[in-house]
Design an enzyme around this catalytic site. Sequence first.
Site, PDB file in Angstrom:
ATOM      1  CG  ASN A 194      -0.359  -0.022   2.510  1.00  0.00           C
ATOM      2  OD1 ASN A 194       0.696  -0.614   2.702  1.00  0.00           O
ATOM      3  ND2 ASN A 194      -0.976   0.644   3.455  1.00  0.00           N
TER       4      ASN A 194
ATOM      5  CB  THR B  89      -3.938  -9.622  11.345  1.00  0.00           C
ATOM      6  OG1 THR B  89      -3.908  -8.206  11.609  1.00  0.00           O
ATOM      7  CG2 THR B  89      -3.959 -10.363  12.661  1.00  0.00           C
ATOM      8  CB  ALA B  90      -3.940 -13.985   8.032  1.00  0.00           C
ATOM      9  CB  THR B  91       0.921 -12.196   6.451  1.00  0.00           C
ATOM     10  OG1 THR B  91      -0.066 -12.181   5.428  1.00  0.00           O
ATOM     11  CG2 THR B  91       2.262 -12.573   5.861  1.00  0.00           C
TER      12      THR B  91
ATOM     13  CD  GLU C 143       4.349  -1.611  13.515  1.00  0.00           C
ATOM     14  OE1 GLU C 143       3.166  -1.242  13.671  1.00  0.00           O
ATOM     15  OE2 GLU C 143       5.236  -1.441  14.365  1.00  0.00           O
TER      16      GLU C 143
ATOM     17  CB  CYS D 189      -2.361   0.139   8.264  1.00  0.00           C
ATOM     18  SG  CYS D 189      -1.000   1.285   8.526  1.00  0.00           S
TER      19      CYS D 189
ATOM     20  CD  GLU E   6       7.903  -0.563  11.808  1.00  0.00           C
ATOM     21  OE1 GLU E   6       7.122   0.218  11.229  1.00  0.00           O
ATOM     22  OE2 GLU E   6       8.470  -1.512  11.239  1.00  0.00           O
TER      23      GLU E   6
HETATM   24  P1  NAD Z   1       0.312  -9.305   3.246  1.00  0.00           P
HETATM   25  O1  NAD Z   1       0.346  -9.764   4.660  1.00  0.00           O
HETATM   26  O2  NAD Z   1      -0.423 -10.106   2.267  1.00  0.00           O
HETATM   27  O3  NAD Z   1       1.796  -9.132   2.663  1.00  0.00           O
HETATM   28  C1  NAD Z   1       2.759  -8.325   3.298  1.00  0.00           C
HETATM   29  C2  NAD Z   1       4.133  -8.846   2.927  1.00  0.00           C
HETATM   30  O4  NAD Z   1       4.324 -10.126   3.518  1.00  0.00           O
HETATM   31  C3  NAD Z   1       4.356  -9.031   1.430  1.00  0.00           C
HETATM   32  O5  NAD Z   1       5.670  -8.672   1.103  1.00  0.00           O
HETATM   33  C4  NAD Z   1       4.140 -10.517   1.262  1.00  0.00           C
HETATM   34  O6  NAD Z   1       4.787 -11.059   0.137  1.00  0.00           O
HETATM   35  C5  NAD Z   1       4.747 -11.053   2.539  1.00  0.00           C
HETATM   36  N1  NAD Z   1       4.289 -12.384   2.937  1.00  0.00           N
HETATM   37  C6  NAD Z   1       3.095 -12.976   2.688  1.00  0.00           C
HETATM   38  N2  NAD Z   1       3.063 -14.214   3.232  1.00  0.00           N
HETATM   39  C7  NAD Z   1       4.255 -14.407   3.838  1.00  0.00           C
HETATM   40  C8  NAD Z   1       4.827 -15.480   4.577  1.00  0.00           C
HETATM   41  N3  NAD Z   1       4.153 -16.606   4.804  1.00  0.00           N
HETATM   42  N4  NAD Z   1       6.068 -15.332   5.062  1.00  0.00           N
HETATM   43  C9  NAD Z   1       6.753 -14.192   4.862  1.00  0.00           C
HETATM   44  N5  NAD Z   1       6.273 -13.150   4.151  1.00  0.00           N
HETATM   45  C10 NAD Z   1       5.029 -13.244   3.660  1.00  0.00           C
HETATM   46  O7  NAD Z   1      -0.239  -7.813   3.333  1.00  0.00           O
HETATM   47  P2  NAD Z   1      -0.586  -6.870   2.113  1.00  0.00           P
HETATM   48  O8  NAD Z   1      -1.859  -7.346   1.506  1.00  0.00           O
HETATM   49  O9  NAD Z   1       0.610  -6.676   1.280  1.00  0.00           O
HETATM   50  O10 NAD Z   1      -0.850  -5.485   2.868  1.00  0.00           O
HETATM   51  C11 NAD Z   1      -2.060  -5.108   3.412  1.00  0.00           C
HETATM   52  C12 NAD Z   1      -2.090  -5.305   4.900  1.00  0.00           C
HETATM   53  O11 NAD Z   1      -0.998  -4.620   5.500  1.00  0.00           O
HETATM   54  C13 NAD Z   1      -3.327  -4.753   5.563  1.00  0.00           C
HETATM   55  O12 NAD Z   1      -3.796  -5.666   6.510  1.00  0.00           O
HETATM   56  C14 NAD Z   1      -2.833  -3.490   6.251  1.00  0.00           C
HETATM   57  O13 NAD Z   1      -3.581  -3.094   7.373  1.00  0.00           O
HETATM   58  C15 NAD Z   1      -1.463  -3.907   6.642  1.00  0.00           C
HETATM   59  N6  NAD Z   1      -0.615  -2.742   6.888  1.00  0.00           N
HETATM   60  C16 NAD Z   1      -0.258  -2.451   8.166  1.00  0.00           C
HETATM   61  C17 NAD Z   1       0.534  -1.346   8.434  1.00  0.00           C
HETATM   62  C18 NAD Z   1       0.938  -1.001   9.833  1.00  0.00           C
HETATM   63  O14 NAD Z   1       1.837  -0.171   9.984  1.00  0.00           O
HETATM   64  N7  NAD Z   1       0.344  -1.582  10.862  1.00  0.00           N
HETATM   65  C19 NAD Z   1       0.962  -0.533   7.376  1.00  0.00           C
HETATM   66  C20 NAD Z   1       0.573  -0.856   6.085  1.00  0.00           C
HETATM   67  C21 NAD Z   1      -0.216  -1.970   5.848  1.00  0.00           C
END
Ligand code: NAD
Length: 481
Positions: A150, A228-230, A248, A282, A462
């Site tokens: 994002n 969150t699931a990741t 995060e 987020c 962070e």
């Molecule tokens: P995502 O969890 O699908 O992917 C995030 C990253 O993790 C990607 O680089 C992905 O390739 C990697 N990934 C996926 N599965 C993995 C695994 N099993 N092991 C290691 N890496 C893995 O998230 P997204 O769809 O890219 O982003 C959207 C989410 O991010 C939303 O839930 C949003 O709220 C959250 N977000 C949180 C913050 C925060 O600061 N809290 C900031 C931005 C986005």
Amino acid sequence: MRILTNFIDGAMAAPASGRYVDVEEPATGTVIAKAPDSDDADAARAVAAAEAAFPEWAATKAGERSRILLRIAELIDARADELARAESDDTGKPLSLARSLDIPRASANFRFFATAVLQTRSETHATDRIALNYTLRQPRGVVGLISPWNLPLYLLSWKIAPALATGNTAVAKPSELTPLTASLLADICVEAGLPKGVLNIVHGRGAGAGAALVRHPSVRTISFTGGTATGAAIAGLAAPAFKKLTLEMGGKNPALLFADADFEKSLPELVRASFTNQGQICLCASRILVEAPLYERFVARFVEHAKSLVIGDPLHEATNIGALISSGHREKIERYIALAREEGGTVRCGGGRPPNLPARCRHGYFLQPTVITGLPMSSRVNQEEIFGPVVTIAPFETEEEAVALANDSPYGLAASVWTGNVTRAHRVAARIECGTVWVNCWLIRDLRVPFGGMKQSGVGREGGDEAIRFFTEPKNVCLKL
Ligand code: NAD
């Protein structure tokens, strides 16, 4: 068609398997690049390069590390137009937003941590007249940095800058959906004179490159931003190996509007909080709670504002709302809008795909800003993260009820409170279960403050000293007097 490479040991490297993933431009639905679909072999090469570079980088004087990171910041600024265009192409966000938010923040991240490490101090503890303790803060080694789509360069640099400034070496894994600016950053690091192996970038899917990085035994520190699931999957892999972790994750952020707020100032800010970056930040507000006497007036005016937002080609200056990240993500959000109707909600505006898009964008993943009312806080639409241009509005009667509704969520990332009563502002801010509360504002960011979430939104913080603490290992030295 751009064919991207990994960045390992200071050089561009094709993936060992020869496999690539398609990178789409969300505004048009066309494939604009191919990114390495890296696997264990690529992650292992990158970690080995980072391990080899670590001793020298850790021993490099802070002033020299700082100088190189400042040079990276300068080069980001110098190439801001190119980076902003790549970010907009890759994400579907308005070019104006990439130019005003994403890219300036990426260079600010480098500049901030490059100078912060010159100002750090550590503790001493005098133990009566017996001993003197002092704390060394040493870099932790090879760190793994995993970021979402994002705010691609903004969030990746938010991790890279403190990690390198404190003397670690890193392997970064950007989102497979948005690899373009990370690729450009690799060029910038070479030009800035960053020694080889200090930063390595491995592209690819989460289950491939991401999981390989998390599993690698030499990666003892992982900073993750994403869903969150990741985060749960990563914690599951990291915990038995006792890796240091910040997570995060998602949010479902409440905005609490009290009747004593400055209505005319709050209204446009709440629209911005709900729909900036198509609601895919987020920190975006997704549940607006409004004190009952204001409710009907607020809903009417908010809907009017939401309808006036210009949806269109991200490259056009007038565009407020660009495309969502992917066709799959748009379908997920559309399912939530259908669910809102099933749960008894009323869609007050939006809810569908916009008509009359410019020809270039006819196959892009656009969705109208959507406002939903009439849903209980227990509904799935109010409990689950949607991460799109969808906001619910609900009334409350008392401050007590507003706080209870705000806290009725598995998430706890951010909140905003809108009131003219300063005592109430402090009282409510203290009671909301989340990592950041904005009062009469949204998304004012000072890079020194702790940033992160509670509950299912995160573990750890962070920003500022928190990041410097996370990326260093405290060691106490006790000297007998
Ligand atoms: P995502 O969890 O699908 O992917 C995030 C990253 O993790 C990607 O680089 C992905 O390739 C990697 N990934 C996926 N599965 C993995 C695994 N099993 N092991 C290691 N890496 C893995 O998230 P997204 O769809 O890219 O982003 C959207 C989410 O991010 C939303 O839930 C949003 O709220 C959250 N977000 C949180 C913050 C925060 O600061 N809290 C900031 C931005 C986005």
